[in-house]
Design an enzyme around this catalytic site. Structure first.
Site, short mmCIF file in Angstrom:
data_model
loop_
_atom_site.label_atom_id
_atom_site.label_comp_id
_atom_site.label_asym_id
_atom_site.label_seq_id
_atom_site.Cartn_x
_atom_site.Cartn_y
_atom_site.Cartn_z
N PRO A 9 40.11 70.42 -30.02
CA PRO A 9 38.67 70.59 -29.93
C PRO A 9 38.07 70.24 -28.57
O PRO A 9 38.49 69.29 -27.92
CB PRO A 9 38.12 69.64 -31.01
CG PRO A 9 39.23 68.71 -31.33
CD PRO A 9 40.50 69.47 -31.06
N ASN A 10 37.09 71.06 -28.22
CA ASN A 10 36.26 70.90 -27.02
C ASN A 10 36.96 71.27 -25.71
O ASN A 10 36.33 71.31 -24.66
CB ASN A 10 35.67 69.48 -26.93
CG ASN A 10 34.82 69.16 -28.14
OD1 ASN A 10 33.92 69.92 -28.46
ND2 ASN A 10 35.12 68.08 -28.85
N ARG A 17 32.35 70.43 -19.46
CA ARG A 17 32.44 69.23 -20.27
C ARG A 17 32.89 68.05 -19.40
O ARG A 17 34.04 68.05 -18.91
CB ARG A 17 33.49 69.51 -21.35
CG ARG A 17 33.90 68.32 -22.13
CD ARG A 17 35.14 68.58 -22.94
NE ARG A 17 35.38 67.42 -23.77
CZ ARG A 17 36.53 67.08 -24.27
NH1 ARG A 17 37.58 67.85 -24.08
NH2 ARG A 17 36.64 66.00 -24.99
N TYR A 22 37.34 65.54 -16.80
CA TYR A 22 38.27 66.63 -17.11
C TYR A 22 38.40 67.69 -16.01
O TYR A 22 39.20 68.60 -16.13
CB TYR A 22 37.87 67.30 -18.43
CG TYR A 22 37.89 66.34 -19.60
CD1 TYR A 22 39.08 65.75 -20.01
CD2 TYR A 22 36.72 65.98 -20.27
CE1 TYR A 22 39.11 64.85 -21.06
CE2 TYR A 22 36.74 65.08 -21.33
CZ TYR A 22 37.94 64.52 -21.71
OH TYR A 22 37.97 63.63 -22.75
N ASN A 74 47.99 69.45 -26.71
CA ASN A 74 46.91 68.53 -26.39
C ASN A 74 45.98 68.54 -27.60
O ASN A 74 45.10 69.40 -27.71
CB ASN A 74 46.15 68.97 -25.13
CG ASN A 74 45.06 67.98 -24.75
OD1 ASN A 74 44.73 67.09 -25.54
ND2 ASN A 74 44.51 68.13 -23.56
N ALA A 77 40.62 65.13 -29.30
CA ALA A 77 40.19 63.95 -30.07
C ALA A 77 41.04 63.73 -31.32
O ALA A 77 41.16 62.58 -31.79
CB ALA A 77 38.72 64.09 -30.45
N HIS A 80 43.76 60.90 -31.73
CA HIS A 80 43.49 59.51 -32.12
C HIS A 80 43.13 59.35 -33.59
O HIS A 80 42.85 58.24 -34.03
CB HIS A 80 42.34 58.97 -31.25
CG HIS A 80 42.42 59.42 -29.81
ND1 HIS A 80 43.46 59.07 -28.99
CD2 HIS A 80 41.61 60.23 -29.07
CE1 HIS A 80 43.28 59.63 -27.79
NE2 HIS A 80 42.17 60.34 -27.82
N ASP A 87 52.10 64.50 -38.83
CA ASP A 87 53.04 64.84 -39.92
C ASP A 87 53.58 66.25 -39.77
O ASP A 87 54.76 66.50 -40.03
CB ASP A 87 52.35 64.69 -41.27
CG ASP A 87 52.26 63.24 -41.74
OD1 ASP A 87 52.88 62.36 -41.11
OD2 ASP A 87 51.57 62.99 -42.75
N GLU A 98 53.40 65.77 -25.89
CA GLU A 98 51.96 65.51 -25.94
C GLU A 98 51.40 65.56 -24.51
O GLU A 98 52.02 65.00 -23.60
CB GLU A 98 51.76 64.10 -26.52
CG GLU A 98 50.35 63.61 -26.52
CD GLU A 98 50.26 62.10 -26.84
OE1 GLU A 98 51.26 61.36 -26.62
OE2 GLU A 98 49.20 61.66 -27.29
N HIS A 100 47.73 65.22 -22.07
CA HIS A 100 46.30 64.93 -21.89
C HIS A 100 45.93 65.10 -20.43
O HIS A 100 46.68 64.69 -19.54
CB HIS A 100 45.98 63.50 -22.32
CG HIS A 100 46.30 63.25 -23.75
ND1 HIS A 100 45.52 63.75 -24.77
CD2 HIS A 100 47.35 62.64 -24.34
CE1 HIS A 100 46.07 63.42 -25.93
NE2 HIS A 100 47.19 62.75 -25.70
N SER A 102 43.29 63.59 -19.07
CA SER A 102 42.90 62.25 -18.62
C SER A 102 43.99 61.24 -19.02
O SER A 102 44.89 61.57 -19.80
CB SER A 102 41.55 61.86 -19.24
OG SER A 102 41.67 61.76 -20.64
N ARG A 107 41.20 54.56 -20.75
CA ARG A 107 39.83 54.84 -21.21
C ARG A 107 39.45 53.92 -22.38
O ARG A 107 40.01 52.84 -22.51
CB ARG A 107 39.73 56.33 -21.57
CG ARG A 107 40.00 57.24 -20.34
CD ARG A 107 39.86 58.70 -20.68
NE ARG A 107 38.51 59.02 -21.13
CZ ARG A 107 38.18 60.17 -21.72
NH1 ARG A 107 39.10 61.11 -21.92
NH2 ARG A 107 36.94 60.38 -22.11
C1 DQA Z 1 42.01 64.55 -24.03
C2 DQA Z 1 41.72 63.05 -24.24
C3 DQA Z 1 41.09 62.80 -25.60
O1 DQA Z 1 40.83 61.42 -25.78
C4 DQA Z 1 39.78 63.56 -25.71
O2 DQA Z 1 39.21 63.39 -26.99
C5 DQA Z 1 39.90 64.99 -25.35
C6 DQA Z 1 40.77 65.39 -24.24
C7 DQA Z 1 42.53 64.83 -22.62
O3 DQA Z 1 43.08 65.92 -22.43
O4 DQA Z 1 42.38 64.01 -21.71
O5 DQA Z 1 39.21 65.84 -25.93
O6 DQA Z 1 43.01 64.94 -24.96
#
Ligand code: DQA
Length: 146
Positions: A9-10, A17, A22, A74, A77, A80, A87, A98, A100, A102, A107
């Site tokens: 998401p996002n 954003r 980012y 990725n 959110a 977390h 699963d 995985e 990210h 950031s 953080r």
């Molecule tokens: C993220 C880090 C996450 O904590 C955050 O909710 C994101 C982006 C990252 O790519 O740094 O949406 O996964």
């Protein structure tokens, strides 16, 4: 060698954003970058983004039908919060990395837990788009037995 690259998401709002966290490049630029990295690593890839947790679970499960050799995810959110995604990654038994943009550990404390990461063979974080490149190169080398 086929990679499934999943974004949560996002991430579709990259560029507008929180650019100080980012970066200023948009999602289309990320997709182009990731495709280029896969091509350089000799891998085919499919790249998806969704804002929906269950869709990510469906896509991870779908990887069983499409001959995917590795998943690069990725979960944004959902990293977390989502035991369902963790699963699903365990259930399919396809190696996953995985990613990210950031550094989640530098953080807020609520970002320090990664359920998805516990189901992945490696984590790449804190390097913007280059986190994806490192994950792709890592997976290509791993699959090549290097
Ligand atoms: C993220 C880090 C996450 O904590 C955050 O909710 C994101 C982006 C990252 O790519 O740094 O949406 O996964």
């Amino acid at each position: 060698m086929k990679f499934l690259i999943l974004n949560g998401p996002n991430l579709n709002l990259l560029g507008r954003r929180e650019p100080e966290i980012y970066g200023k490049r948009d999602y289309a630029a990320l997709v182009a970058f990731v495709k280029e990295c896969c091509a350089s690593a000799g891998a085919e890839c499919e790249v998806f983004q969704t804002n929906h947790e269950g869709v990510l679970v469906d896509m991870i499960q779908g990887a069983l039908e499409t001959g995917v050799d590795a998943i690069i995810i990725n979960p944004a959110a959902y990293t977390h919060t989502s035991i369902a995604i963790a699963d699903a990654l365990r259930a399919v038994e396809i190696p996953a990395a995985e990613v990210h943009l950031s550094d989640i550990n530098a953080r807020e404390s609520y970002r320090h837990i990664s359920y998805a990461g516990e189901a992945c063979v490696a984590t790449f974080k804190g390097k913007g788009f280059d986190s994806y490149r490192d994950a792709i190169e890592f997976m290509a080398a791993r699959l090549a037995g290097k």
